[in-house]
Design a protein around this motif. Structure first.
Motif, PDB file in Angstrom:
ATOM      1  N   THR A  39      16.272  46.346  47.677  1.00 56.81           N
ATOM      2  CA  THR A  39      17.440  46.395  48.559  1.00 56.81           C
ATOM      3  C   THR A  39      17.146  47.214  49.779  1.00 56.81           C
ATOM      4  O   THR A  39      16.277  48.065  49.789  1.00 56.81           O
ATOM      5  CB  THR A  39      18.642  46.992  47.811  1.00 56.81           C
ATOM      6  N   ALA A  40      17.898  46.967  50.838  1.00 63.11           N
ATOM      7  CA  ALA A  40      17.716  47.717  52.090  1.00 63.11           C
ATOM      8  C   ALA A  40      18.985  47.645  52.896  1.00 63.11           C
ATOM      9  O   ALA A  40      19.768  46.705  52.753  1.00 63.11           O
ATOM     10  CB  ALA A  40      16.559  47.135  52.896  1.00 63.11           C
ATOM     11  N   SER A 118      10.612  63.825  58.649  1.00 63.08           N
ATOM     12  CA  SER A 118      10.059  63.043  57.542  1.00 63.08           C
ATOM     13  C   SER A 118      11.094  62.830  56.451  1.00 63.08           C
ATOM     14  O   SER A 118      11.181  61.743  55.866  1.00 63.08           O
ATOM     15  CB  SER A 118       8.812  63.730  56.972  1.00 63.08           C
ATOM     16  N   ALA A 119      11.911  63.868  56.182  1.00 60.65           N
ATOM     17  CA  ALA A 119      12.955  63.721  55.174  1.00 60.65           C
ATOM     18  C   ALA A 119      13.977  62.675  55.602  1.00 60.65           C
ATOM     19  O   ALA A 119      14.436  61.851  54.800  1.00 60.65           O
ATOM     20  CB  ALA A 119      13.628  65.062  54.925  1.00 60.65           C
ATOM     21  N   PRO A 126      13.110  54.465  52.171  1.00 60.85           N
ATOM     22  CA  PRO A 126      12.317  55.009  51.062  1.00 60.85           C
ATOM     23  C   PRO A 126      11.209  54.047  50.637  1.00 60.85           C
ATOM     24  O   PRO A 126      11.377  52.827  50.667  1.00 60.85           O
ATOM     25  CB  PRO A 126      13.345  55.198  49.948  1.00 60.85           C
ATOM     26  N   GLU A 127      10.079  54.615  50.263  1.00 66.48           N
ATOM     27  CA  GLU A 127       8.966  53.788  49.791  1.00 66.48           C
ATOM     28  C   GLU A 127       9.199  53.301  48.368  1.00 66.48           C
ATOM     29  O   GLU A 127       8.673  52.269  47.963  1.00 66.48           O
ATOM     30  CB  GLU A 127       7.662  54.585  49.863  1.00 66.48           C
TER      31      GLU A 127
END
Length: 769
Positions: A39-40, A118-119, A126-127
């Protein structure tokens, strides 16, 4: 690392109104871990009216088949304060062929603040699957989502359910949304908002640069009809300029646009003249891109020793378009036509007259403009280069500097730094001979570009929420430390000028943002970074190498022409257009366009040729062989003809130089001498320019040598003469011989005796005995 600024002071979230408890939320998080990777977040294509709470449906076909996507974004771009409800829009897109049954919308708050770039980026993209955070609220859907359609819902989270207080440090916060049906997670999306608790802020200075370019062209000048379309009220150039004019945005302009309008003179479309006038009056900083926005890095990596530039526009100028028009007074009432001032540094006429004609842009007196006048503009800076992002190699930088480009705009991919959690200034020192770099803040720029190109309000809000969060993280990284960043809009075209302007105005409204000029960004303290060389794709570099090699051939060929600039200048403009950055996103179309150009230029190089085919018979020891040369160009050419025999049967003299008029043919005579024996010879006829450059491939002409035919013919002729006169002598001898043998048949006048006829007086004439 994701950590709250003051983790000990973050209060526990209250129980959600739905009655769910944290164990249920944890179980749901475990279920999400199995499906999150698929999902994205996805932008929606419509949004309900402000304050609406019910769903708004809109049909769309933008979602891939067999997919369900969900996105979340705050309704307002203003920061959320203590005691305020969090209002978000949730967009569900159903790309499947079946309806989605009404499910449950769950909203989560990230467990900790997003305190680093980066956070923030890892939260939004998210990877791998992870826990969405703490459950804030749940809301049941009231209607199914139909196939190939979109549902947009507005969900309000009470301040108590948000769980943030004045004890929590300000900054970016992550939110997540899930769509579940009977405990099964159908989709998840993520977004952000900014939390603010009245702390003292250090605004981030942001310089924004907008390139103004036209769609890809295979010609060196934009055609008149295309200009009329591009500068129409909804045209791409109009949308770009209207969106940034007089806003705190630096404009990077393609000079080809300016030249293409000016060179049309009185035939320029009124909309194009008005557009150029608007640009000339803009208060923005303006600097030029390379002509046609030709990719600087592509040129150097294709082997160019120096960046190529236009050489002349004379070949494209029609002088009749720049004659001063005769004023025609209108009867009633007179219409006032104001002449737009020329943006060139060369003085131009500017007047108001009551005529039906408009003075075309050009020099005083109506003379056709020069190349310098066509290119001239009152630029803020002329020493900035902007190559294709993420494709600059270290060896490119000195070549940029050699032509005066001391500052290069670079993608963030071209540099690296040791401390990735602290955002440096945009200005970086690139080392000796490499000048200064202006490094684009890629995450910030990408969010801005997404917002400017969005076609729906909810998608725009989602992107702008990321813009605000990116800047909030930078501002909170080192409180009290001012940073100056560079954000760029890409070489694309917004769907509307209003959307682009809306994006820039929303950026300017952020209290933790301060607009900066490009000049200020260049003057900011430079940061020491490590340059990371990048290269263009191999196929793209190879095609560019072929273009540049062909241009070298055209320049060499042009030494044979009476007016070489008419050919080389036009070809140079074509090459620059084909090297444009606008082709980078269309590799297939670009490959075809380059192939067409190579075919056309190959025909140019073959426009002067040898048309004699042979075979030719050589019947003497010294003859002139005719060789016909064709010239299909519109101007005269001068060539040197070199003829080399394949063997020693023929000897050829020195080269012959000849001038062939435009669109015509000419026969030159090549003197040859027969040497030894008879037989076949092939003459290799090669054309050269006066400077010695080979023109096309040599032509081969077969020759049949019969060198002894000349002597044999003389013998036969002499024999014929001897026989002719000998026969006459022999005939006279025979006649005389017959006369001696038979005197009665003599016909010699000297021997003839007159015989008188008999008469009655004959006796009287006889002598007496």
């Amino acid at each position: 690392m994701v950590a709250d600024s003051i983790p000990a002071r973050r209060p526990a979230l209250p129980e959600p109104r739905s009655g769910r408890r944290r164990p249920v939320g944890a179980l749901l998080g475990a279920v999400l871990a199995l499906v999150l990777a698929a999902t994205a977040p996805l932008a929606a294509s419509a949004v309900p009216a402000a304050g609406a709470t019910g769903p708004a449906r809109v049909t769309t076909s933008a979602v891939p088949a067999d997919s369900v996507r969900i996105a979340v974004a705050p309704v307002s771009l203003k920061p959320l304060h203590a005691g305020e409800d969090l209002i978000v829009t949730v967009t569900i897109k159903n790309g499947t062929a079946d309806p989605i049954a009404p499910g449950t919308i769950d909203l989560y708050l990230a467990e900790r603040a997003l305190t680093s770039r980066s956070a923030l980026n890892n939260w939004l993209r998210p990877e791998k699957a992870g826990k969405p955070g703490d459950l804030m609220t749940s809301e049941a859907m009231k209607a199914p989502v139909q196939p190939d359609s979109t549902e947009i819902l507005t969900v309000s989270v009470p301040a108590d359910s948000v769980g943030l207080t004045t004890g929590n440090a300000w900054g970016a916060r992550g939110i997540a949304v899930t769509l579940t049906d009977n405990g099964d997670v159908k989709a998840q999306g993520r977004g952000t908002f900014v939390w603010y608790s009245n702390e003292k802020l250090t605004p981030v200075n942001v310089a924004v640069v907008m390139p103004i370019t036209a769609p890809e062209q295979a010609t060196g000048l934009i055609p008149e009809k295309a200009l009329e379309t591009f500068t129409s009220p909804t045209g791409v150039l109009t949308r770009q300029l209207d969106g940034v004019v007089d806003r705190p945005v630096a404009i990077a302009i393609d000079p080809r646009i300016i030249v293409s309008i000016r060179i049309l003179g009185s035939s320029a479309p009124p909309s194009a003249i008005a557009w150029l006038d608007q640009l000339s009056r803009a208060k923005n900083e303006i600097f030029p891109l390379s002509y046609a926005d030709a990719d600087l890095a592509l040129q150097t990596q294709a082997g160019a020793a120096s960046l190529i530039m236009p050489t002349s526009f004379d070949q494209a100028i029609d002088p009749t378009l720049f004659t001063t028009p005769t004023a025609t007074v209108t009867p009633t009432p007179p219409a006032t036509a104001t002449v737009p001032p020329s943006p060139s540094s060369t003085p131009a006429p500017s007047a108001t007259t009551t005529t039906t004609t408009t003075q075309p842009p050009g020099p005083v007196g109506g003379a056709a403009p020069t190349t310098e006048q066509l290119l001239a503009w009152d630029y803020t800076a002329t020493d900035i280069g902007w190559p294709h992002e993420g494709s600059v190699a270290a060896a490119d930088l000195p070549i940029f500097g050699a032509v005066g480009l001391s500052t290069t705009i670079l993608s963030g991919k071209n540099v690296s730094r040791s401390d990735s959690d602290i955002t440096p200034n945009t200005a970086v020192a690139l080392g000796d001979g490499a000048g200064t770099g202006l490094v684009i803040d890629d995450p910030l720029s990408q969010a801005l570009r997404t917002a400017a190109l969005s076609t729906s309000d909810d998608a725009w809000r989602e992107a702008m929420a990321e813009v605000g969060s990116q800047l909030a993280v930078v501002s909170a990284e080192k409180p009290g430390t001012t940073r100056t960043l560079l954000a760029t809009l890409d070489r694309g075209w917004p769907p509307s000028a209003a959307r682009l302007g809306q994006t820039l105005d929303a950026l300017a409204a952020l209290s933790w943002h301060a607009p900066a000029t490009l000049t200020a960004a260049r003057a900011a303290t430079t940061t020491a970074v490590k340059f990371e060389g990048r290269t263009e794709p191999a196929e793209r570099a190879e095609l560019a190498r072929r273009l540049l090699a062909r241009e070298t051939e055209v320049v060499a060929f042009s030494s044979a022409l009476t007016a070489p600039l008419r050919v080389t200048a036009e070809h140079r403009l074509t090459v620059l257009s084909l090297l444009s950055n606008s082709w980078a996103s269309q590799p297939g179309s670009w490959r075809d366009a380059v192939g067409t150009s190579l075919v056309d230029s190959s025909a140019l190089l073959r426009s002067v040729s040898v048309s004699t085919k042979g075979p030719i018979n050589v019947l003497g020891s010294k003859v002139d062989i005719p060789v016909t040369l064709d010239n299909t160009l519109g101007q005269a050419v001068t060539v040197r003809v070199q003829v080399v025999p394949s063997n020693g049967r023929l000897l050829v003299g020195s080269d012959v130089e000849s001038t062939i008029e435009a669109q015509s043919a000419r026969t030159v005579l090549i003197p040859v001498t027969s040497a030894v024996g008879n037989g076949a010879v092939t003459l290799r006829v090669t054309l050269f320019t006066p400077a010695g450059t080979l023109i096309d491939q040599p032509a081969l002409i077969p020759i049949n040598v019969r060198a002894d035919w000349e002597g044999l013919g003389s013998i036969i002729f002499a024999a014929a003469v001897v026989l002719f006169f000998g026969f006459g002598v022999w005939r006279n001898i025979l006649r005389r011989r017959r006369d001696r043998e038979d005197p009665g048949t003599a016909t010699d006048p000297a021997a003839a005796v007159e015989v008188l006829p008999a008469s009655s007086n004959a006796a009287e004439t006889e002598p007496h005995a």
